[in-house]
Every structure is written in structure tokens, then in C-alpha cells.
Write an enzyme that holds these catalytic residues in place. Structure first.
Site, PDB file in Angstrom:
ATOM      1  N   CYS A   7      36.465  41.518  36.121  1.00 11.91           N
ATOM      2  CA  CYS A   7      35.543  42.484  35.553  1.00 11.91           C
ATOM      3  C   CYS A   7      36.252  43.170  34.393  1.00 11.91           C
ATOM      4  O   CYS A   7      37.413  42.894  34.116  1.00 11.91           O
ATOM      5  CB  CYS A   7      35.116  43.484  36.628  1.00 11.91           C
ATOM      6  SG  CYS A   7      33.439  44.070  36.403  1.00 11.91           S
ATOM      7  N   CYS A  79      30.754  40.875  35.187  1.00 15.50           N
ATOM      8  CA  CYS A  79      30.121  41.613  34.092  1.00 15.50           C
ATOM      9  C   CYS A  79      30.201  40.755  32.839  1.00 15.50           C
ATOM     10  O   CYS A  79      31.051  39.867  32.734  1.00 15.50           O
ATOM     11  CB  CYS A  79      30.781  42.964  33.875  1.00 15.50           C
ATOM     12  SG  CYS A  79      32.463  42.880  33.236  1.00 15.50           S
ATOM     13  N   CYS A  86      37.041  36.418  29.005  1.00 16.29           N
ATOM     14  CA  CYS A  86      37.898  35.621  29.877  1.00 16.29           C
ATOM     15  C   CYS A  86      38.459  34.437  29.098  1.00 16.29           C
ATOM     16  O   CYS A  86      37.713  33.748  28.396  1.00 16.29           O
ATOM     17  CB  CYS A  86      37.109  35.129  31.087  1.00 16.29           C
ATOM     18  SG  CYS A  86      38.114  34.197  32.255  1.00 16.29           S
TER      19      CYS A  86
END
Length: 137
Positions: A7, A79, A86
Site C-alpha cells: 500500500c 491502493c 510498484c
């Protein structure tokens, strides 16, 4: 099996997911959570997890560990920010995205804010349980 929950700040949603996974997944599965930033552990997340008898009070807000990420079987972003930021993972990593509301952004009375935390907690619990069933086949 190695699962990584990601997250933005690793303060609420990913911490709750890690707590449920640690409790529900088989003992030999490795579970961790992290963020693209560290925001500290949200005390309301700790409180609502304690209501379900899961203690995450000793968890720490951590940054993404590249080695753990690359060796994970599943990487779950909770999220859009984490999904978008990422790092690229190898094709062997199963990437899932759970678009959950951020309870830390809830406004209103304390009761209304806590109700949002509980709703997100309950959704995370159901998703973690479903994930376990899917993995175990």
C-alpha cells in the site's frame, strides 16, 4: 508460498491484510507487508484488528523490500498508488489489485471514522480468505 501486501504508507490496509494472513494462512506460508513510503502504524487499524483478536500493535511501517518482492508468489496492491508505483516484477509473480478505500481519509465523528475502518477491515478479511481458497485450489 510467499505473499506480499503493498500500500502507499504501510499504515492501515496492508497492515490489516498482513495481520489476517498471518492468522489465517498455513504456518509455513511467508507473509509480509510494505509501502512505497512509510507513514507509521495507524492506531485505529490496530484498534479494529484487536476487535477481531488480531494483534498488529508490534508491526512496523516498512518500505518495499526488493528481494522479498521479486521472490514472492503473490503481490497484492491495496491502493492505486501502490499499484502504479510498484516495481516491475518477474512473470512468476502473481500480481493482484484490491482497490480498497483508505480508511485513514475518512471524515466525520470518531464513530463514523471507526465504522469506515471496520468496513475496510471486514472487506480485507473476506479477500484474504478468498485468496487462501484460490491458492490452495
Amino acid at each position: 508460498m510467499q505473499v506480499y501486501f503493498l500500500c502507499t504508507g504501510n499504515s492501515c490496509r496492508s497492515q490489516m491484510a498482513e495481520g489476517f494472513a498471518e492468522t489465517l494462512f498455513p504456518a509455513d506460508w511467508r507473509v509480509a507487508s510494505a509501502g512505497v513510503e512509510t507513514h507509521g502504524l495507524n492506531p485505529r487499524a490496530v484498534a479494529v484488528m484487536a476487535e477481531d483478536d488480531i494483534d498488529i500493535s508490534q508491526h512496523e511501517s516498512k518500505l518495499i523490500d526488493h528481494d522479498y518482492l521479486m521472490s514472492s508468489d503473490y503481490v497484492i496492491t491495496l491502493c492505486g498508488d501502490a499499484r502504479d508505483k510498484c516495481p516491475v516484477t518477474p512473470p512468476s509473480v502473481n500480481r493482484l489489485h484490491w482497490p480498497l478505500e483508505d480508511p485513514a481519509q475518512a471524515t466525520g465523528t470518531e464513530a463514523e471514522i471507526m465504522a469506515k475502518f471496520r468496513a475496510v477491515r471486514d472487506e480485507i478479511e473476506q479477500r484474504v480468505k478468498k485468496l487462501q481458497v484460490e491458492i490452495e485450489g
